[in-house]
Design a protein around this motif. Structure first.
Motif, short mmCIF file in Angstrom:
data_model
loop_
_atom_site.label_atom_id
_atom_site.label_comp_id
_atom_site.label_asym_id
_atom_site.label_seq_id
_atom_site.Cartn_x
_atom_site.Cartn_y
_atom_site.Cartn_z
N VAL A 73 0.86 -1.18 0.00
CA VAL A 73 0.00 0.00 0.00
C VAL A 73 0.89 1.23 0.00
O VAL A 73 1.88 1.29 0.73
CB VAL A 73 -0.91 0.00 1.25
N SER A 74 0.54 2.20 -0.83
CA SER A 74 1.30 3.46 -0.83
C SER A 74 0.81 4.33 0.31
O SER A 74 -0.37 4.33 0.65
CB SER A 74 1.14 4.19 -2.16
N TRP A 131 -3.21 3.75 -0.91
CA TRP A 131 -3.71 3.19 -2.17
C TRP A 131 -3.10 1.81 -2.36
O TRP A 131 -1.88 1.65 -2.20
CB TRP A 131 -3.31 4.08 -3.34
N THR A 165 -1.30 -1.01 -4.04
CA THR A 165 -0.35 -0.99 -5.16
C THR A 165 0.08 -2.40 -5.53
O THR A 165 1.21 -2.62 -5.96
CB THR A 165 0.87 -0.10 -4.85
N ASN A 217 -4.77 0.66 -7.02
CA ASN A 217 -5.34 1.96 -6.66
C ASN A 217 -6.69 1.89 -5.96
O ASN A 217 -7.41 2.90 -5.93
CB ASN A 217 -5.39 2.90 -7.85
N LYS A 223 -8.81 2.23 -2.67
CA LYS A 223 -8.59 3.00 -1.45
C LYS A 223 -8.55 2.06 -0.25
O LYS A 223 -9.36 1.13 -0.15
CB LYS A 223 -9.70 4.03 -1.25
N THR A 224 -7.61 2.35 0.67
CA THR A 224 -7.43 1.49 1.84
C THR A 224 -7.21 2.32 3.11
O THR A 224 -6.90 3.51 3.04
CB THR A 224 -6.21 0.57 1.69
#
Length: 153
Positions: A58-59, A86, A88, A100, A102-103
């Protein structure tokens, strides 16, 4: 009962020797501008007491990544508020892509990977996280990731 991505989608093996890049088992930095942590999307298996886990990247924003890194070895870090991120990782059995989504990244006690909560959408992965999957679905996922086949859901 799990499958783990080795690196975020933004990682290129050519980055391995770059001074502004890092890939460890838990954290990743690309070109000193993009920041990632590895966590677990846990999906209950409805006909068992088990949980299936996707190990994903996750970014995070630079600020949240720095905060998470500062707390990495600190007892009590699980009290931290979730970080927005996000997804990834493109998981091979879902359509549309999982990139992408949402998290929210939930920090857990030292030694445990963060829990990744997907935004409650109608994406098949988000639905499975909310409602669970069967052992047959686990077998289907295993066949797809081990043998590269299977349909995307």
């Amino acid at each position: 009962m799990n499958h783990t991505a080795e690196a975020p989608a933004a990682w290129d093996p050519a980055f391995a020797d770059a001074d502004d890049c890092l890939l460890s088992s838990d954290q990743c930095v690309v070109r000193g501008q993009h920041y990632f942590v590895r966590g677990l999307i846990e999906i209950p298996v409805v006909d068992s007491d088990e949980v299936f886990s996707w190990g994903v990247w996750v970014s995070l924003s630079r600020e949240n990544f720095s905060r998470a890194a500062d707390l990495w070895d600190r007892l009590g870090r699980e009290a931290e508020q979730p970080y927005f991120g996000w997804l990834t990782t493109d998981l091979p059995v879902y359509s549309p892509t999982t990139l992408n989504l949402k998290t929210h990244v939930h920090t857990r006690p030292v030694g445990e990977r963060p829990g990744i909560e997907l935004e409650p959408t109608d994406h098949p992965l988000a639905v499975e996280q909310r409602t669970g999957i069967t052992l047959d679905r686990v077998r289907e996922i295993a066949a797809a990731v081990l043998h590269g086949g299977g349909e995307r859901r």
